[in-house]
Scaffold this motif. Structure first.
Motif, PDB file in Angstrom:
ATOM      1  N   ALA A  73      -6.720  -8.383   9.147  1.00  0.00           N
ATOM      2  CA  ALA A  73      -8.072  -8.651   9.648  1.00  0.00           C
ATOM      3  C   ALA A  73      -8.208  -8.229  11.098  1.00  0.00           C
ATOM      4  O   ALA A  73      -9.226  -7.663  11.509  1.00  0.00           O
ATOM      5  N   LEU A  74      -7.179  -8.488  11.903  1.00  0.00           N
ATOM      6  CA  LEU A  74      -7.188  -8.054  13.301  1.00  0.00           C
ATOM      7  C   LEU A  74      -7.254  -6.535  13.398  1.00  0.00           C
ATOM      8  O   LEU A  74      -7.983  -5.980  14.232  1.00  0.00           O
ATOM      9  N   LEU A  75      -6.487  -5.857  12.543  1.00  0.00           N
ATOM     10  CA  LEU A  75      -6.487  -4.397  12.552  1.00  0.00           C
ATOM     11  C   LEU A  75      -7.874  -3.845  12.222  1.00  0.00           C
ATOM     12  O   LEU A  75      -8.368  -2.921  12.880  1.00  0.00           O
ATOM     13  N   ILE A  76      -8.515  -4.422  11.219  1.00  0.00           N
ATOM     14  CA  ILE A  76      -9.848  -3.950  10.828  1.00  0.00           C
ATOM     15  C   ILE A  76     -10.861  -4.238  11.926  1.00  0.00           C
ATOM     16  O   ILE A  76     -11.671  -3.379  12.294  1.00  0.00           O
ATOM     17  N   ALA A  77     -10.827  -5.472  12.463  1.00  0.00           N
ATOM     18  CA  ALA A  77     -11.828  -5.876  13.451  1.00  0.00           C
ATOM     19  C   ALA A  77     -11.724  -5.085  14.740  1.00  0.00           C
ATOM     20  O   ALA A  77     -12.727  -4.887  15.430  1.00  0.00           O
ATOM     21  N   ARG A  78     -10.528  -4.628  15.084  1.00  0.00           N
ATOM     22  CA  ARG A  78     -10.342  -3.931  16.354  1.00  0.00           C
ATOM     23  C   ARG A  78     -10.193  -2.425  16.182  1.00  0.00           C
ATOM     24  O   ARG A  78      -9.870  -1.722  17.142  1.00  0.00           O
ATOM     25  N   SER A  79     -10.442  -1.906  14.986  1.00  0.00           N
ATOM     26  CA  SER A  79     -10.399  -0.459  14.753  1.00  0.00           C
ATOM     27  C   SER A  79     -11.770   0.150  15.009  1.00  0.00           C
ATOM     28  O   SER A  79     -12.781  -0.564  15.105  1.00  0.00           O
ATOM     29  N   GLY A  80     -11.804   1.471  15.094  1.00  0.00           N
ATOM     30  CA  GLY A  80     -13.073   2.172  15.224  1.00  0.00           C
ATOM     31  C   GLY A  80     -13.904   2.045  13.966  1.00  0.00           C
ATOM     32  O   GLY A  80     -13.392   1.662  12.914  1.00  0.00           O
ATOM     33  N   PRO A  81     -15.191   2.375  14.042  1.00  0.00           N
ATOM     34  CA  PRO A  81     -16.093   2.177  12.899  1.00  0.00           C
ATOM     35  C   PRO A  81     -15.632   2.858  11.619  1.00  0.00           C
ATOM     36  O   PRO A  81     -15.665   2.254  10.548  1.00  0.00           O
ATOM     37  N   ARG A  82     -15.186   4.103  11.694  1.00  0.00           N
ATOM     38  CA  ARG A  82     -14.777   4.816  10.482  1.00  0.00           C
ATOM     39  C   ARG A  82     -13.507   4.229   9.884  1.00  0.00           C
ATOM     40  O   ARG A  82     -13.412   4.008   8.672  1.00  0.00           O
ATOM     41  N   THR A  83     -12.518   3.976  10.735  1.00  0.00           N
ATOM     42  CA  THR A  83     -11.275   3.384  10.247  1.00  0.00           C
ATOM     43  C   THR A  83     -11.515   1.998   9.669  1.00  0.00           C
ATOM     44  O   THR A  83     -10.987   1.642   8.602  1.00  0.00           O
ATOM     45  N   ALA A  84     -12.341   1.209  10.360  1.00  0.00           N
ATOM     46  CA  ALA A  84     -12.641  -0.143   9.885  1.00  0.00           C
ATOM     47  C   ALA A  84     -13.351  -0.099   8.534  1.00  0.00           C
ATOM     48  O   ALA A  84     -13.047  -0.905   7.643  1.00  0.00           O
ATOM     49  N   ALA A  85     -14.282   0.834   8.370  1.00  0.00           N
ATOM     50  CA  ALA A  85     -15.004   0.943   7.102  1.00  0.00           C
ATOM     51  C   ALA A  85     -14.059   1.316   5.971  1.00  0.00           C
ATOM     52  O   ALA A  85     -14.156   0.782   4.857  1.00  0.00           O
ATOM     53  N   LEU A  86     -13.131   2.219   6.249  1.00  0.00           N
ATOM     54  CA  LEU A  86     -12.171   2.638   5.231  1.00  0.00           C
ATOM     55  C   LEU A  86     -11.246   1.484   4.849  1.00  0.00           C
ATOM     56  O   LEU A  86     -11.014   1.215   3.666  1.00  0.00           O
ATOM     57  N   LEU A  87     -10.721   0.789   5.849  1.00  0.00           N
ATOM     58  CA  LEU A  87      -9.832  -0.342   5.573  1.00  0.00           C
ATOM     59  C   LEU A  87     -10.566  -1.466   4.860  1.00  0.00           C
ATOM     60  O   LEU A  87     -10.034  -2.089   3.930  1.00  0.00           O
ATOM     61  N   ARG A  88     -11.799  -1.732   5.276  1.00  0.00           N
ATOM     62  CA  ARG A  88     -12.585  -2.794   4.644  1.00  0.00           C
ATOM     63  C   ARG A  88     -12.868  -2.466   3.180  1.00  0.00           C
ATOM     64  O   ARG A  88     -12.840  -3.352   2.312  1.00  0.00           O
ATOM     65  N   ALA A  89     -13.135  -1.202   2.895  1.00  0.00           N
ATOM     66  CA  ALA A  89     -13.372  -0.792   1.513  1.00  0.00           C
ATOM     67  C   ALA A  89     -12.119  -1.001   0.666  1.00  0.00           C
ATOM     68  O   ALA A  89     -12.199  -1.464  -0.481  1.00  0.00           O
ATOM     69  N   ALA A  90     -10.949  -0.669   1.230  1.00  0.00           N
ATOM     70  CA  ALA A  90      -9.696  -0.852   0.489  1.00  0.00           C
ATOM     71  C   ALA A  90      -9.441  -2.324   0.202  1.00  0.00           C
ATOM     72  O   ALA A  90      -8.982  -2.690  -0.888  1.00  0.00           O
ATOM     73  N   VAL A  91      -9.749  -3.179   1.175  1.00  0.00           N
ATOM     74  CA  VAL A  91      -9.537  -4.610   0.997  1.00  0.00           C
ATOM     75  C   VAL A  91     -10.509  -5.183  -0.027  1.00  0.00           C
ATOM     76  O   VAL A  91     -10.171  -6.119  -0.767  1.00  0.00           O
ATOM     77  N   THR A  92     -11.708  -4.624  -0.096  1.00  0.00           N
ATOM     78  CA  THR A  92     -12.745  -5.158  -0.974  1.00  0.00           C
ATOM     79  C   THR A  92     -12.513  -4.795  -2.437  1.00  0.00           C
ATOM     80  O   THR A  92     -13.022  -5.482  -3.330  1.00  0.00           O
ATOM     81  N   VAL A  93     -11.759  -3.740  -2.701  1.00  0.00           N
ATOM     82  CA  VAL A  93     -11.572  -3.274  -4.084  1.00  0.00           C
ATOM     83  C   VAL A  93     -11.134  -4.382  -5.032  1.00  0.00           C
ATOM     84  O   VAL A  93     -11.704  -4.539  -6.123  1.00  0.00           O
ATOM     85  N   PRO A  94     -10.116  -5.208  -4.698  1.00  0.00           N
ATOM     86  CA  PRO A  94      -9.726  -6.266  -5.646  1.00  0.00           C
ATOM     87  C   PRO A  94     -10.826  -7.272  -5.949  1.00  0.00           C
ATOM     88  O   PRO A  94     -10.776  -7.940  -6.982  1.00  0.00           O
ATOM     89  N   LEU A  95     -11.822  -7.386  -5.061  1.00  0.00           N
ATOM     90  CA  LEU A  95     -12.924  -8.313  -5.315  1.00  0.00           C
ATOM     91  C   LEU A  95     -13.813  -7.842  -6.449  1.00  0.00           C
ATOM     92  O   LEU A  95     -14.351  -8.653  -7.211  1.00  0.00           O
ATOM     93  N   VAL A  96     -13.996  -6.535  -6.566  1.00  0.00           N
ATOM     94  CA  VAL A  96     -14.891  -5.982  -7.586  1.00  0.00           C
ATOM     95  C   VAL A  96     -14.112  -5.442  -8.782  1.00  0.00           C
ATOM     96  O   VAL A  96     -14.710  -5.085  -9.798  1.00  0.00           O
ATOM     97  N   LEU A  97     -12.798  -5.397  -8.673  1.00  0.00           N
ATOM     98  CA  LEU A  97     -11.966  -4.892  -9.759  1.00  0.00           C
ATOM     99  C   LEU A  97     -11.839  -5.952 -10.846  1.00  0.00           C
ATOM    100  O   LEU A  97     -11.583  -7.121 -10.549  1.00  0.00           O
TER     101      LEU A  97
END
Length: 259
Positions: A73-97
């Protein structure tokens, strides 16, 4: 001041229908509980075994989520917008899978012929913990990441300007400010872990005393095996009560909840 705004009153009809769809089935579940034998049902040996296993594996999975999830969560929150969006999408996958797909993926990763395969991991208690961690981790990560983004970095910059090191800033500034989000994430994570069914069934199996958690015991009972149906209903009520407690705790720790 008009609190209700200007929403058309006719919309109350489908709104109440939707509310009934959510609430009435739960009321039907509560109505089927045999209160005279409730205590005996939840203290039956098979029920206690499933309850004990769910709580034990749920706690371990939650601890694993804390160890991995807060740094993520720290990595995502403190990353740039593109990196954060990519990481957030990867984390969200198990929620919709679909959970079953998650179980298949874990089998292909840790199964006998998987990438990190071996004969001992699938269909064991450790497999239950892995499956619970897989499905529960996103709840913790997203809750903590949202809290970290809300607090921003201004206080961290001030602490750094005063000479504080990175670890001191993390310990004294970042984590305390994100405290409500961390607590909410942990509670949601634990609730999701003990309620996990699909991935656990495929990856860990349904062996009583080894991998049969409360959701699996309930499913087995309604298929004519394992605990009785009255015990299954009692366990289902316990899971419902846990979900309600989770909502109360999350509401209490959410910023502005006392307003």
């Amino acid at each position: 001041m008009i609190r209700g705004g200007y929403v058309p009153r006719l919309l109350a009809v489908p709104a109440l229908a939707g509310l009934a769809l959510l609430v009435v089935p739960l009321a039907a579940l509560v109505a089927r509980v045999q209160w005279a034998t409730f205590l005996a049902d939840i203290t039956a040996p098979a029920a206690l075994s499933a309850l004990r296993l769910s709580l034990t594996t749920g706690v371990i999975a939650t601890l694993l989520c804390i160890v991995a999830g807060i740094p993520l969560a720290l990595l995502i929150a403190r990353s740039g917008p593109r990196t954060a969006a990519l990481l957030r999408a990867a984390v969200t996958v198990p929620l919709v899978l679909p959970p079953m797909v998650g179980g298949v993926a874990l089998l292909y990763l840790f199964g006998r012929n998987g990438w990190f395969g071996g004969p001992g991991l699938p269909f064991s208690t450790a497999a239950v913990v892995i499956a619970q961690t897989f499905v529960a981790l996103p709840f913790l990560v997203l809750a903590v990441e949202g809290a970290l983004r809300t607090t921003g970095v201004e206080y961290e910059r001030t602490a750094a300007a005063l000479g504080a090191g990175r670890w001191m800033i993390l310990r004294r500034v970042t984590l305390p400010l994100a405290g409500p989000g961390i607590v909410a994430g942990i509670v949601l994570c634990f609730a999701r872990a003990i309620g996990e069914f699909g991935a656990t069934a495929l990856f860990a199996g349904n062996a009583p005393g080894v991998t049969q958690t409360m959701p699996l015991a309930i499913y087995t009972a309604f298929n004519g095996a394992g605990v009785s149906q009255s015990t299954a209903v009692a366990l289902a009520l316990l899971l419902l009560a846990t979900a309600v407690l989770v909502l109360v705790l999350v509401r209490g720790w959410r910023p502005g909840a006392a307003r």
